[in-house]
Design an enzyme around this catalytic site. Structure first.
Site, mmCIF file in Angstrom:
data_model
loop_
_atom_site.group_PDB
_atom_site.id
_atom_site.type_symbol
_atom_site.label_atom_id
_atom_site.label_comp_id
_atom_site.label_asym_id
_atom_site.label_seq_id
_atom_site.Cartn_x
_atom_site.Cartn_y
_atom_site.Cartn_z
ATOM 1 N N GLU A 44 41.601 45.995 30.719
ATOM 2 C CA GLU A 44 42.600 46.457 31.683
ATOM 3 C C GLU A 44 44.001 46.430 31.067
ATOM 4 O O GLU A 44 44.374 45.482 30.372
ATOM 5 C CB GLU A 44 42.563 45.533 32.916
ATOM 6 C CG GLU A 44 43.549 45.890 34.003
ATOM 7 C CD GLU A 44 43.546 44.870 35.142
ATOM 8 O OE1 GLU A 44 44.032 45.215 36.232
ATOM 9 O OE2 GLU A 44 43.081 43.735 34.933
ATOM 10 N N LYS A 117 42.974 51.250 41.518
ATOM 11 C CA LYS A 117 42.448 49.936 41.885
ATOM 12 C C LYS A 117 42.584 49.689 43.386
ATOM 13 O O LYS A 117 43.672 49.821 43.957
ATOM 14 C CB LYS A 117 43.194 48.868 41.087
ATOM 15 C CG LYS A 117 42.672 47.451 41.220
ATOM 16 C CD LYS A 117 43.401 46.558 40.225
ATOM 17 C CE LYS A 117 42.954 45.115 40.260
ATOM 18 N NZ LYS A 117 43.636 44.309 39.224
ATOM 19 N N CYS A 154 39.166 44.930 37.430
ATOM 20 C CA CYS A 154 39.463 43.493 37.535
ATOM 21 C C CYS A 154 39.157 42.923 38.922
ATOM 22 O O CYS A 154 38.003 42.689 39.241
ATOM 23 C CB CYS A 154 40.899 43.224 37.108
ATOM 24 S SG CYS A 154 41.191 41.487 36.634
#
Length: 283
Positions: A44, A117, A154
């Site tokens: 990431e 995200k 993540c």
């Protein structure tokens, strides 16, 4: 006949010099390709340090639109040259809005689409809500020459809903670029084992291979614990790097075997969506 594909996760420490860090990722992508990988996952936000440790408005200057972002442009050129798929994490600016995003770069070097995200953490050392809006793309999958890919970024990886939503959209491999390490507020808290188990749990509960890529090194007192890995659809670890080493982890997946196992387990046959309405209630 079986559909087999080699996948790779990259693991490295970063200098916070953008060009140098992108060049380091480029070298590892080439190493992965030399070992036969067709899908290569960098960590990431790999073009520098994990800047979300603190709230600093100067860091907004790191963001750029997808078409102009140096990390995306570098991976596009490399994907086209080596005929790879490279899911590319980057800090996206879209007008006045900022996102923690991923560009799915296909083997022709074109961006197949963007995922933003969905789950944005906010805590000591991981103050992402200061920088990123919650994603507005929904969970996304992409059909590539080497299988249908689903990606979470993540914090997304901790949520079983992420994995299940991607599977219901046809994912055959789950990929998780991440930046995770020590907890500044509690030096005795080590979540490395939990992090691995959560994703291996997705593999088992959905009968799907999982690829995870993390960074290593210490940045501003925060130590990232690596442990990047590839596991198969049974959750068996095929390859994993340690907590401090840099390099490439490569493993071969058999997607047809995974599909057979997935059908035989019956998890998707026996689902009861009529009982799951509570999962979608915001209370």
């Amino acid at each position: 006949m079986s559909r087999r594909v080699k996948v790779a996760a990259l693991q490295l420490a970063f200098t916070d010099e953008r060009d140098r860090d992108i060049a380091a990722v480029r070298r590892l992508v080439r190493q992965a390709a030399a070992q036969g990988a067709r899908i290569v996952l960098p960590p990431e936000l790999f073009e520098g340090h994990y800047f979300c440790r603190t709230q600093d408005e100067a860091h907004f200057a790191r963001a750029a639109p997808c078409a102009e972002h140096p990390a995306v442009q570098a991976m596009q050129a490399l994907a086209a040259e080596l005929r790879l798929v490279i899911p590319t994490s980057f800090f996206e600016r879209d007008g006045p809005h900022y996102y923690n995003s991923l560009a799915m770069v296909g083997p022709d070097g074109q961006v197949m689409g963007i995922y933003r995200k969905s789950h944005i953490p906010d805590g000591p050392g991981y103050q992402e809500k200061f920088y990123f809006r919650p994603g507005n793309t929904g969970f996304r999958t992409w059909k590539t020459p080497w299988g249908v890919l689903g990606v979470g970024i993540c914090w997304d990886q901790w949520y079983p809903e992420t994995a299940r939503a991607l599977m219901l959209d046809g994912a055959e491999i789950l990929l998780f670029p991440t930046a995770i390490g020590s907890e500044p507020h509690d030096p005795h808290l080590d979540t490395q084992r939990l992090w691995v188990r959560a994703m291996v749990g997705h593999a088992v509960a959905n009968v799907v291979p999982v690829v995870a890529a993390n960074r290593v090194g210490t940045e501003g007192g925060q130590t990232f614990y690596g442990s990047s890995f590839v596991c198969d659809e049974r959750g068996d670890m095929l390859a994993q790097l340690g907590r401090t080493e840099e390099g490439v982890v490569v493993a071969e997946l058999d997607l047809d075997r995974a599909a057979r196992h997935r059908a035989a387990f019956g998890f998707f046959r026996d689902r009861r969506p009529d009982l799951y309405r509570r999962l979608a209630e915001d209370r």
